[in-house]
Every structure is written in structure tokens, then in C-alpha cells.
Write an enzyme that holds these catalytic residues in place. Structure first.
Site, PDB file in Angstrom:
ATOM      1  N   GLN A  34      24.763  10.073 -31.436  1.00 17.21           N
ATOM      2  CA  GLN A  34      23.993  11.239 -31.862  1.00 17.21           C
ATOM      3  C   GLN A  34      23.007  11.613 -30.756  1.00 17.21           C
ATOM      4  O   GLN A  34      22.150  10.812 -30.370  1.00 17.21           O
ATOM      5  CB  GLN A  34      23.217  10.977 -33.154  1.00 17.21           C
ATOM      6  CG  GLN A  34      22.572  12.290 -33.610  1.00 17.21           C
ATOM      7  CD  GLN A  34      21.669  12.163 -34.810  1.00 17.21           C
ATOM      8  OE1 GLN A  34      20.687  11.431 -34.775  1.00 17.21           O
ATOM      9  NE2 GLN A  34      21.998  12.877 -35.873  1.00 17.21           N
ATOM     10  N   TYR A  74      14.378  19.007 -35.322  1.00 19.98           N
ATOM     11  CA  TYR A  74      14.343  18.743 -33.883  1.00 19.98           C
ATOM     12  C   TYR A  74      14.780  19.997 -33.111  1.00 19.98           C
ATOM     13  O   TYR A  74      15.002  21.046 -33.701  1.00 19.98           O
ATOM     14  CB  TYR A  74      15.174  17.495 -33.554  1.00 19.98           C
ATOM     15  CG  TYR A  74      14.592  16.288 -34.277  1.00 19.98           C
ATOM     16  CD1 TYR A  74      13.253  15.940 -34.089  1.00 19.98           C
ATOM     17  CD2 TYR A  74      15.337  15.554 -35.183  1.00 19.98           C
ATOM     18  CE1 TYR A  74      12.681  14.883 -34.780  1.00 19.98           C
ATOM     19  CE2 TYR A  74      14.773  14.489 -35.887  1.00 19.98           C
ATOM     20  CZ  TYR A  74      13.440  14.161 -35.677  1.00 19.98           C
ATOM     21  OH  TYR A  74      12.870  13.128 -36.371  1.00 19.98           O
ATOM     22  N   ARG A 119      25.341  17.908 -36.786  1.00 21.43           N
ATOM     23  CA  ARG A 119      24.691  17.566 -38.061  1.00 21.43           C
ATOM     24  C   ARG A 119      23.675  18.650 -38.431  1.00 21.43           C
ATOM     25  O   ARG A 119      22.866  19.048 -37.589  1.00 21.43           O
ATOM     26  CB  ARG A 119      23.969  16.218 -37.916  1.00 21.43           C
ATOM     27  CG  ARG A 119      23.515  15.636 -39.236  1.00 21.43           C
ATOM     28  CD  ARG A 119      23.063  14.204 -39.088  1.00 21.43           C
ATOM     29  NE  ARG A 119      23.372  13.495 -40.319  1.00 21.43           N
ATOM     30  CZ  ARG A 119      22.564  12.633 -40.920  1.00 21.43           C
ATOM     31  NH1 ARG A 119      21.389  12.348 -40.396  1.00 21.43           N
ATOM     32  NH2 ARG A 119      22.910  12.039 -42.033  1.00 21.43           N
ATOM     33  N   GLY A 155      23.095   5.785 -45.047  1.00 21.33           N
ATOM     34  CA  GLY A 155      22.069   5.333 -44.127  1.00 21.33           C
ATOM     35  C   GLY A 155      21.454   4.043 -44.611  1.00 21.33           C
ATOM     36  O   GLY A 155      21.813   2.945 -44.179  1.00 21.33           O
ATOM     37  N   ARG A 156      20.523   4.175 -45.546  1.00 23.52           N
ATOM     38  CA  ARG A 156      19.720   3.016 -45.956  1.00 23.52           C
ATOM     39  C   ARG A 156      20.557   1.855 -46.471  1.00 23.52           C
ATOM     40  O   ARG A 156      20.225   0.697 -46.210  1.00 23.52           O
ATOM     41  CB  ARG A 156      18.684   3.466 -46.977  1.00 23.52           C
ATOM     42  CG  ARG A 156      17.586   4.311 -46.323  1.00 23.52           C
ATOM     43  CD  ARG A 156      16.808   5.123 -47.312  1.00 23.52           C
ATOM     44  NE  ARG A 156      17.626   6.164 -47.926  1.00 23.52           N
ATOM     45  CZ  ARG A 156      17.178   7.044 -48.814  1.00 23.52           C
ATOM     46  NH1 ARG A 156      15.923   6.986 -49.199  1.00 23.52           N
ATOM     47  NH2 ARG A 156      17.982   7.969 -49.308  1.00 23.52           N
TER      48      ARG A 156
HETATM   49  C1  LIG Z   1      15.186   4.386 -40.788  1.00 23.54           C
HETATM   50  C2  LIG Z   1      15.856   5.736 -40.773  1.00 23.54           C
HETATM   51  C3  LIG Z   1      16.032   6.377 -39.553  1.00 23.54           C
HETATM   52  C4  LIG Z   1      16.708   7.610 -39.495  1.00 23.54           C
HETATM   53  N1  LIG Z   1      16.960   8.179 -38.265  1.00 23.54           N
HETATM   54  C5  LIG Z   1      17.774   9.272 -38.191  1.00 23.54           C
HETATM   55  C6  LIG Z   1      18.221   9.760 -36.926  1.00 23.54           C
HETATM   56  O1  LIG Z   1      17.933   9.211 -35.849  1.00 23.54           O
HETATM   57  N2  LIG Z   1      19.018  10.856 -36.923  1.00 23.54           N
HETATM   58  C7  LIG Z   1      19.388  11.492 -38.088  1.00 23.54           C
HETATM   59  O2  LIG Z   1      20.119  12.483 -38.046  1.00 23.54           O
HETATM   60  N3  LIG Z   1      18.992  11.030 -39.295  1.00 23.54           N
HETATM   61  C8  LIG Z   1      18.222   9.932 -39.379  1.00 23.54           C
HETATM   62  N4  LIG Z   1      17.882   9.417 -40.609  1.00 23.54           N
HETATM   63  C9  LIG Z   1      18.429  10.043 -41.824  1.00 23.54           C
HETATM   64  C10 LIG Z   1      19.704   9.306 -42.255  1.00 23.54           C
HETATM   65  O3  LIG Z   1      20.759   9.504 -41.326  1.00 23.54           O
HETATM   66  C11 LIG Z   1      20.183   9.814 -43.641  1.00 23.54           C
HETATM   67  O4  LIG Z   1      20.369  11.210 -43.576  1.00 23.54           O
HETATM   68  C12 LIG Z   1      19.174   9.499 -44.740  1.00 23.54           C
HETATM   69  O5  LIG Z   1      18.764   8.135 -44.694  1.00 23.54           O
HETATM   70  C13 LIG Z   1      19.779   9.792 -46.137  1.00 23.54           C
HETATM   71  O6  LIG Z   1      20.954   9.027 -46.333  1.00 23.54           O
HETATM   72  P1  LIG Z   1      20.918   7.713 -47.275  1.00 23.54           P
HETATM   73  O7  LIG Z   1      20.451   8.168 -48.627  1.00 23.54           O
HETATM   74  O8  LIG Z   1      22.341   7.216 -47.313  1.00 23.54           O
HETATM   75  O9  LIG Z   1      19.971   6.735 -46.668  1.00 23.54           O
HETATM   76  C14 LIG Z   1      17.172   8.217 -40.692  1.00 23.54           C
HETATM   77  C15 LIG Z   1      16.947   7.578 -41.909  1.00 23.54           C
HETATM   78  C16 LIG Z   1      16.318   6.347 -41.962  1.00 23.54           C
HETATM   79  C17 LIG Z   1      16.154   5.658 -43.299  1.00 23.54           C
END
Ligand SMILES: Cc1cc2nc3c(=O)[nH]c(=O)nc-3n(C[C@H](O)[C@H](O)[C@H](O)COP(=O)(O)O)c2cc1C
Length: 357
Positions: free
Chosen positions: A98, A180, A227, A311-312
Site C-alpha cells: 500500500q 491522505y 483503496r 484488519g484488527r
Molecule cells: C492499527 C491499525 C492501523 C491501520 N493502518 C492503516 C493503513 O496504514 N492503511 C489503511 O488503508 N488502513 C489502515 N487501517 C484501517 C484498516 O485497514 C481497516 O480498514 C480497519 O481496521 C477496519 O477493518 P477491521 O474492522 O477489519 O479492523 C488501520 C487500522 C488499524 C486498526
């Protein structure tokens, strides 16, 4: 439940299942913003995913917004990413990088003293950004990019995508979400430009369209994803008409034949982002945001989307796909250690165990 275990293709990128690891910034790069051995271990542990999207990675020193995020603009960084790509491929997963240029969502203390904070317009975001000590700070007042500087910024993304491929990754994802740089161009409240990159919706989408076209020309369209999060008011974004902005954007991008669209879906009162995407985009869709296995399985089984990203869940469950396959319970996330950990400290990073009954 098994629809998530079927193989998929995102352009030229083959994925053995439909479970994608979402990009997550973890602030654990080395002193030169280079990926470390510990980062390689972290990604290797999570390579049960069909496709991993790396944490946001800056294409240039100016693009850095947060402390200790990795870059892809030096040889040491390329070498670090090569070790990650090798580790992930050895486990059978694909990996795309990314590319995250933070634009105005940046604090000077997080980046090199010689790096600059640039954006479409000289407007400071109201949303705070954590500094090196983790305490949220006012972000920088950015310098507005001159029209003739924009080609240079696009060139940084192109070099970064080429470097990602040189490091052995399978492709690159343009981060156009979360407030961003690309989203700062798209959103009417952060882009007050009067040249061909601002004003009308056709002008506001131009930066993203030109960047994706240039990346596609460099590494092939079928290795480029992007994205978006239409309508999300994150990091100070407040577009007057996101429905119009993203409809126009997707219609312009659709003919490029890109690998995939990665949607952070947020239920909105005004419109349904997934319905907007489905009406204006025929390529592969990866859906994200707070999904349960049940919802994810249904959405893929019914053909609403091609794949889902988590993600999480991937932070605290390195073996997430195995847990899905065997219906094992999920481990809980510790939010306190998401961005901590210096040097070899594995806490909250590589010390989450696989399920052991
Ligand atoms: C610790 C953390 C760091 C993240 N960093 C990014 C990132 O660098 N780029 C991005 O597009 N989204 C980032 N996100 C968003 C996640 O990609 C994702 O969209 C978000 O956690 C929701 O998905 P989930 O419910 O499965 O966690 C981040 C989320 C978390 C929790």
C-alpha cells in the site's frame, strides 16, 4: 461456511482464498524507515491470508506522516521489503504494497528534518496526528503544491510501485482513503485549487486518475489496486457531494483494467457506498470494515463482492484463516500495543499465538 476459501484473482494476482489482510500501520520500521526482520516475521505469521496488503508505506520522505512507518524509496528499504515478500511467498500468500502519501496529515517531528509537508491547498487539518511520543499533536500547515510539481509527486508513486515490484511484491495499492494526499485532492473542503487539479469534480479527481494511470503504465494495470472510503469524514475530510465525486472517479478509472478496488464501507445516511461501487465498477471488489465471518461469507457467496479484508482480527489472530476454516474462537485485540514496541520488542506484534485448543 466456505465461500471465503475459494481461490480468486485480482488482475494478474492469484489468491488461494478470499481472505485479505487489510493494510495496518504498526510503526515498527527501523531508523532509516526500513522494514526489519521482526516485520518479516509478523507478515510471515499472517500469510494464511490469500493476499496481504502491507501497512501504508511512504513513496518519498515528504509522504511520511507518522513515526516509524516504512518507506520504499531507498535501497535499504527495498532490501527489507524483499525479505518480507520472500517470507510471505514461501507460505503461499500474495502481497501488495500500500502506497501511502500522507500529504497534510503529518507532523514534522515524525519525518526527516529536510522533508516537507505538502497538500493540494495550504489548509491545516483539524484532526490531530500522534507525534514520536504517541501524543496527538496539531498537524503541520502544508505548503500547496505548485501545478508543475504535481507530476513529480506522481513520479514518486511510480518509482515506489517499481521498487515494490523490484523487491518481489506482487503489486501496489494506491491509498486514496482515510484523508491522505489522494483523498485531499478528491475532497472539496481540502482542495481549493483553481488550476486543473481543483474546482470542478473532473479537476478534483485528476490527481488520482493520473497517478493510477502512471502506476499502471509502469507495472501493468493488472498489478495496481486502489483503496477508497467514499463519504468518510476522517482526518478532516468533508466533501460537499461524495456521491458525485466517487461516481465520476470510478467512471474515469473503470476502463483502466486495474487489479481491484478495495472499499472501506461505512454505512451512510446519504447513500450506500457498496451500491455506488457496484453501479460504477465491474472489476474485482475487496470489501472491508468491521465484518464478521458470517457477513463476509454471505457477501462473497451471493456475489456482492469478490473478497473481504480483515484488519484488527489479523492483529490478534495470526492464524485467522485457520480459525475460520475450523470455526475456532477469535482472540481479543490489545489496543494499547498497536503502535508501541521498539527494537526487538515483540509485545502486541509477533507474540499473539496461533490457536492451541
Ligand atoms: C492499527 C491499525 C492501523 C491501520 N493502518 C492503516 C493503513 O496504514 N492503511 C489503511 O488503508 N488502513 C489502515 N487501517 C484501517 C484498516 O485497514 C481497516 O480498514 C480497519 O481496521 C477496519 O477493518 P477491521 O474492522 O477489519 O479492523 C488501520 C487500522 C488499524 C486498526
Amino acid at each position: 461456511m466456505s465461500s471465503l476459501l475459494a481461490a480468486a484473482r485480482f488482475g494478474d494476482i492469484a489468491s488461494r482464498n478470499r481472505i485479505v489482510m487489510a493494510p495496518m500501520t504498526r510503526d515498527r520500521a527501523g531508523p532509516e524507515d526500513e522494514p526489519t526482520e521482526l516485520m518479516a516475521e509478523y507478515y510471515r505469521q499472517r500469510a494464511g491470508a490469500g493476499l496481504i496488503v502491507t501497512e501504508g508505506t511512504q513513496p518519498s520522505p515528504d509522504g511520511k506522516g507518522y513515526w516509524r512507518t516504512p518507506g520504499i524509496h531507498s535501497e535499504a528499504q527495498v532490501e527489507g521489503w524483499r525479505r518480507i515478500a520472500e517470507a510471505v511467498h514461501a507460505e503461499g500468500a500474495a502481497i501488495v504494497m500500500q502506497l501511502m502519501h500522507c500529504g497534510r496529515a503529518s507532523v514534522q517531528a515524525n519525518k526527516a528534518a529536510t522533508a516537507e509537508t505538502v497538500a493540494p491547498s495550504a489548509l491545516r487539518s483539524a484532526a490531530k496526528i500522534p507525534g514520536p511520543d504517541g501524543v496527538p499533536q496539531e498537524p503541520d500547515v502544508p505548503r500547496a503544491l505548485a501545478t508543475d510539481e504535481i507530476a513529480h509527486v506522481i513520479g514518486e508513486y511510480v518509482e515506489a510501485a517499481l521498487n515494490a515490484r523490484r523487491a518481489g511484491l506482487d503489486g501496489a495499492e494506491l491509498h486514496c482513503a482515510s484523508g491522505y494526499l489522494p483523498m485531499q485532492f478528491l475532497s472539496s473542503n481540502s482542495n481549493l485549487r483553481t488550476d486543473r487539479y481543483g474546482g470542478s469534480v473532473e479537476n478534483r479527481i485528476r490527481f488520482v486518475v493520473e497517478t493510477l494511470a502512471a502506476m499502471a503504465k509502469a507495472i501493468g494495470p493488472a498489478r495496481v489496486g486502489f483503496r477508497i472510503c467514499p463519504g468518510h469524514q476522517i482526518n478532516g475530510m468533508n466533501d460537499a457531494d461524495p456521491e458525485e465525486t466517487y461516481t465520476t472517479l470510478l467512471r474515469a478509472i473503470e476502463p483502466m483494467g486495474l487489479a481491484y478496488l478495495h472499499l472501506i464501507h461505512l454505512p451512510l445516511a446519504a447513500f450506500n457506498p457498496l451500491a455506488l461501487v457496484r453501479a460504477n465498477w465491474t472489476g474485482p471488489i475487496i470489501l472491508n470494515n468491521s465484518l464478521s465471518f458470517e457477513e463476509a461469507d454471505r457477501l462473497v457467496a451471493e456475489g456482492e463482492v469478490d473478497a473481504v479484508s480483515f484488519g484488527r482480527h489479523f492483529v490478534s489472530n495470526p492464524d485467522l484463516v485457520e480459525r475460520y476454516r475450523k470455526a475456532h474462537p477469535l482472540a481479543k485485540l490489545n489496543r494499547e500495543t498497536l503502535y508501541t514496541g521498539l527494537g526487538d520488542d515483540r509485545t502486541g506484534y509477533t507474540d499473539y499465538p496461533a490457536f492451541s485448543g
